[in-house]
Enzyme design. Structure first.
Site, short mmCIF file in Angstrom:
data_model
loop_
_atom_site.label_atom_id
_atom_site.label_comp_id
_atom_site.label_asym_id
_atom_site.label_seq_id
_atom_site.Cartn_x
_atom_site.Cartn_y
_atom_site.Cartn_z
N SER A 142 0.85 -1.18 0.00
CA SER A 142 0.00 0.00 0.00
C SER A 142 0.88 1.23 0.00
O SER A 142 2.02 1.19 0.48
CB SER A 142 -0.90 0.02 1.24
OG SER A 142 -1.55 1.27 1.38
N TYR A 155 -1.74 -0.91 10.40
CA TYR A 155 -1.83 -1.10 8.95
C TYR A 155 -0.54 -0.69 8.27
O TYR A 155 0.01 -1.42 7.44
CB TYR A 155 -3.01 -0.29 8.42
CG TYR A 155 -3.28 -0.50 6.95
CD1 TYR A 155 -3.87 -1.67 6.49
CD2 TYR A 155 -2.99 0.49 6.01
CE1 TYR A 155 -4.15 -1.87 5.15
CE2 TYR A 155 -3.25 0.32 4.67
CZ TYR A 155 -3.84 -0.86 4.24
OH TYR A 155 -4.11 -1.05 2.91
#
Length: 249
Positions: A142, A155
């Site tokens: 990401s 995350y």
């Protein structure tokens, strides 16, 4: 790029990016092994592929569990005799203040997003190295690996770890002719694209929000044998958002 007779394993394959990746490989002639915890949705995708004349199987898999990943790769090998490509896509996000994030939530994120990448890569590579031409592993990271927003610690840590383990695996598995690359998506809309606002698109240098198919095409590129000189990279697919200098006025 043709993937006829190639066997592709995709985790998190039942929805969103994973579903788009799965369908695109199937359209390119690959035999696809779908892994997901959602059996109903995964089975529906398999049927869609078969209705279009493709080959696919579904294996219910909880990527947090080592035994599930081992079983996944064994079934892929037993069904199609080889594994050529692995897309480590399964993941989750939790945005909780670091003051409130529990250890259990942290560990669940690590196991779901990061440990699963190691386990999947390890088990798939055991079969890939039997192939004359090796194989390809692609890890979905990401842009949060390189930039952050508040309350994204767990995350961000997992996605940063994915980028790091990617270049480590690329060096370790190179002897077995296995390429390992990461893709870092930016804003990829998995809901109703028509509901996006004009500003959503125009803030991107590319002038549009991304789609799951954008990531699927990047997967095809990085797993194509014509591109086996590319290994250890993190390909950012974000419409140019991370190159912008953004200051509040």
């Amino acid at each position: 790029m043709s993937f006829t007779d190639q066997v592709v394993v995709v985790t998190g394959a039942a929805n969103g990016i994973g579903k788009a990746v799965t369908l695109m490989y199937a359209k390119k002639g690959a035999k696809v092994v779908l892994a997901d915890i959602n059996e109903t949705a995964g089975t529906e995708v398999v049927q869609q592929i078969k209705d279009d004349g493709g080959e696919a199987i579904f294996v219910k898999t909880d990527v947090r569990k080592e035994e599930d990943i081992i079983t996944l790769m064994k079934k892929a090998k037993a069904t199609y005799q080889q594994i050529n490509v692995l897309i480590n896509n399964a993941g989750k996000s939790v945005f909780t203040s670091p003051y409130e994030l529990t250890v259990d939530e942290w560990d669940d994120m690590i196991n779901t997003n990061l440990r699963s990448v190691f386990l999947g890569s390890r088990e798939a590579a055991k079969y890939m190295r039997e192939n004359q031409d090796g194989g390809a592993i692609i890890n979905i990271a990401s842009t949060r690996a390189i930039m952050s927003e508040p309350s994204s610690e767990a995350y961000a840590a997992t996605k940063g770890g994915i980028v790091s383990i990617t270049h480590a695996l690329a060096t370790s598995l190179g002897e077995d002719r296995i390429t390992v690359n990461a893709i870092s998506p930016g804003w990829i809309e998995t809901g109703n694209y028509k509901n996006l606002r004009k500003i959503d698109h125009e803030q991107h240098p590319a002038k549009r929000v991304g789609t799951p198919e954008d990531i699927a095409r990047a997967c095809l590129y990085l797993s194509s044998k014509e591109n086996d000189f590319i290994t250890g990279i993190n390909l950012v697919v974000d419409g140019g958002m991370t190159i912008k200098m953004m200051y509040e006025e």
